[in-house]
Scaffold this active site. Structure first.
Site, PDB file in Angstrom:
ATOM      1  NE  ARG A  78      34.372  33.614  41.527  1.00  0.00           N
ATOM      2  CZ  ARG A  78      35.474  33.326  42.233  1.00  0.00           C
ATOM      3  NH1 ARG A  78      36.502  32.718  41.638  1.00  0.00           N
ATOM      4  NH2 ARG A  78      35.543  33.606  43.509  1.00  0.00           N
ATOM      5  CE  LYS A 231      44.046  32.620  42.874  1.00  0.00           C
ATOM      6  NZ  LYS A 231      43.349  33.567  43.780  1.00  0.00           N
ATOM      7  CE  LYS A 233      42.818  35.748  39.727  1.00  0.00           C
ATOM      8  NZ  LYS A 233      42.638  36.633  40.905  1.00  0.00           N
ATOM      9  CB  CYS A 453      36.869  40.889  49.015  1.00  0.00           C
ATOM     10  SG  CYS A 453      37.335  40.806  50.759  1.00  0.00           S
ATOM     11  CB  CYS A 459      35.406  34.735  52.211  1.00  0.00           C
ATOM     12  SG  CYS A 459      37.066  34.315  51.641  1.00  0.00           S
ATOM     13  CB  CYS A 498      42.216  37.466  53.889  1.00  0.00           C
ATOM     14  SG  CYS A 498      42.152  36.935  52.157  1.00  0.00           S
TER      15      CYS A 498
END
Length: 646
Positions: A78, A231, A233, A453, A459, A498
């Protein structure tokens, strides 16, 4: 005789397994540096966790799983692209790498980066090195770290607010980039990539060692040995522009200009986040709160203070409770603000008034304001591919090879091509037309404003499908809207495989959240401009029950909406009790009779009568469970017949 109780020895606070992996990593070097040299198809569990910080996830093609055989391991890379910026040189490199080493597609993400899927471990270093050498980076695109900083993709040159938003997205990304040399040591054998120097103010801010914020004697003075609890953001936007889904971010900044259109400072939001876990009520989707305002000269110190607050106080024992939204949820805004001010060293000023936020996707042709144009091109579900008559991958390659246009990915996983000479407009549009790319006016709004997604097959967290089926789901929703008499209606629809919420379904008017194979939790009631969260309406809806679930809601909406009211606003206004009650008592034959009266055509129907007492029990059960009676009848009959057959 009196004995003195032994002194208790303080124990180290409990932390999650990942914290230990980060501690042993030597600033993100190991075990990736060792394992990338090994002739294996995959990394160890420790290696997988550290690899994320370098911008890669280890995956496997779940369609190819065979019991007793090794998984079909592959890797996703990514890009870290602040504000979604992709120079032409980088795009062409990504296109080529996806053909040579990937699965022949690129995936535009909802955080304005590109993903390449299907890379084998033996090719990982080659691909990553090529990305770096072609003006790209993947450092910090994943992992417990500041992720890609978002900004509106519109490349206006005559609107200073947009120019400042893009500029400060770049600067804050530079401010919060890790210091560790691990990235270039592993992927370029220590060779430092040639990159633009950060702004002098950013360099000065990175070199500051304010007490409590900077960690002394550490290779990572801001992140420390353990980096972030999870994470982190960030988005930067302009007043009124919610193209970045600002309420879903850990931190969102809104540029504030003075009367001379000069940057004065920033409004600050904090505490948004959408990831959650089914059946874990302590995990929540949360919209960001307004925190206050800071002058432009203080923005770097404030961002470091907010990051340090989450770094030092975020939950490192329970990763499900580790995002900054839980600090805001548990502490409240006032305590959070006071804690940040302790690191910041001054008071945060009162929030400045803002206009209402609107969602923008910037598809189609636009004036930049300097004589040139920019063009927003729709990428359905973000997948850049050639398939049948739809050949977007080829079209973009031809355009970039000939015109070398700067590109910005959008938060709705589309792409904006900028700096277009008006003399080239007709030729560029012709390339898109010949390769089957629809203009924005030709796209069904249901498709235009939808997101999904990737989910299956790559995934590892997905429990069911998303990207691969959303188009068929939207076709069914459109057919249903036509059936109930709303042929022109549209709504923001998002689907994930999910509950982690990568396509931001909790800010959609209609959200499908994967709950088990072919079953989805249904979320309703968000505002179309994504300024209000939705809420869970129904658990484990079987995909086959989509029509029977949504038809009563759409009929109720048609009958009882206010003028110009959106579906999300309607659901929020009437409330879920009313929605469930209407659905429970809904009789689909009334609609079918009305359709027959209008069209003069009759459908074949099978009529079965039930005793009055059974009907009343059925009606009561339907109301209690919030389900249509037809659904309960079909389930009961199917169970009875299956019992007979078995």
């Amino acid at each position: 005789m009196v004995t003195t109780p032994p002194r208790s020895i303080p124990t180290a606070p409990k932390v999650s397994k990942v914290e230990g992996i980060k501690e042993r990593s030597n600033a993100l070097r190991e075990p990736v540096a060792t394992e990338i040299l090994q002739d294996t198809t995959h990394f160890s569990e420790d290696g997988i966790q550290i690899l994320k910080f370098h911008g890669s996830y280890q995956q496997d093609n779940r369609d190819n799983r065979i019991k007793g055989q090794e998984k079909d391991y592959q890797f996703m890379l990514r890009t870290r692209s602040p504000g979604g910026f992709i120079p032409a040189q980088l795009y062409l490199a990504l296109d080529r790498l996806s053909e040579e080493y990937g699965n022949h597609t690129l995936r535009a993400t909802t955080r304005q980066g590109f993903q390449i899927h299907g890379i084998l471990k033996r090719n990982l270093k080659t691909v990553l090195a090529e990305i770096i050498r072609n003006m790209g980076s993947t450092l910090g695109a994943c992992g417990d770290i500041n992720r890609n900083v978002m900004a509106p993709p519109a490349t206006y040159k005559n609107q200073p607010a947009y120019m400042y938003a893009r500029e400060y997205a770049d600067r804050i990304a530079d401010l919060l980039t890790p210091h560790t040399g691990a990235y270039y040591e592993i992927w370029l054998d220590g060779e430092k990539a040639i990159t633009a120097e950060p702004h002098p103010d950013v360099i000065a801010a990175r070199q500051q060692t304010r007490e409590g914020v900077a960690i002394p004697n550490n290779e990572e003075p801001l992140y420390g040995t353990y980096f972030m609890p999870r994470k982190f953001k960030i988005a930067v936007t302009v007043p009124g522009d919610n193209s970045v889904d600002l309420f879903s971010q850990d931190v969102s900044l809104v540029v504030i200009l003075n009367d001379r259109d000069e940057l004065e400072g920033f409004n600050v939001y904090a505490g948004g986040g959408l990831g959650r876990t089914h059946n874990k009520e302590e995990t929540i989707a949360r919209a960001a709160d307004a925190i206050g305002y800071v002058d432009k000269d203080d923005i770097y110190a404030l961002m470091q203070a907010i990051l340090a607050t989450q770094r030092d106080h975020g939950d490192r024992a329970n990763r499900r409770h580790a995002r900054m939204k839980y600090l805001l949820h548990d502490w409240g805004v006032d305590k959070f603000r006071e804690t940040v001010e302790g690191y910041f060293g001054k008071k945060i000023q009162p929030f400045r008034p803002l206009p209402e936020f609107k969602y923008e996707d910037y598809l189609g042709w636009h004036e930049q304001g300097d004589g040139k144009l920019f063009l927003g091109v729709s990428i359905e579900n973000g997948r850049v591919k050639d398939e049948g008559s739809f050949r977007l991958k080829t079209a973009l390659r031809l355009i970039e090879e000939k015109f070398a246009l700067p590109m910005r990915l959008t938060p709705n996983h589309n792409v904006v091509l900028s700096e277009i000479d008006p003399a080239h407009r007709e030729e560029i549009q012709g390339i898109l037309d010949r390769h089957g790319i629809k203009k924005e006016t030709e796209i069904d709004p249901l498709v235009r404003y939808s997101m999904a997604c990737p989910a299956l097959p790559t995934c590892g967290l997905a429990v069911t499908e998303s990207e691969r089926i959303l188009h068929s789901v939207l076709d069914r929703i459109r057919a249903l809207l036509v059936k109930v008499g709303l042929p022109q209606e549209s709504l923001v629809t998002r689907m994930t495989g999910c509950p982690n919420g990568c396509a931001r379904p909790y800010l959609a008017e209609l959200g499908f959240v994967g709950q088990s194979p072919d079953r989805y939790q249904i979320w309703l009631g968000a505002e179309p401009n994504q300024t209000r969260l939705s809420a869970p309406y129904l658990d484990n809806m079987a995909l086959d029950d989509l029509e029977v679930t949504l038809e009563p809601l759409f009929v109720y909406f048609k009958q009882s909406r206010n003028p110009e009211e959106s579906f999300g606003d309607f659901c929020h206004r009437v409330g879920f009790d009313a929605l469930r009650q209407f659905a429970a008592s809904y009789d689909p034959t009334v609609l079918e009779t009305a359709i027959e009266a209008t069209t003069g055509s009759a459908r074949q129907r099978h009529r079965i009568s039930v005793r009055p007492e059974i009907y009343q029990r059925l009606k009561g059960m339907a109301t209690e469970q919030g389900k249509p009676m037809t659904e309960l009848v079909n389930a009961a009959i199917e169970a009875y017949l299956n019992g007979l057959l078995s």
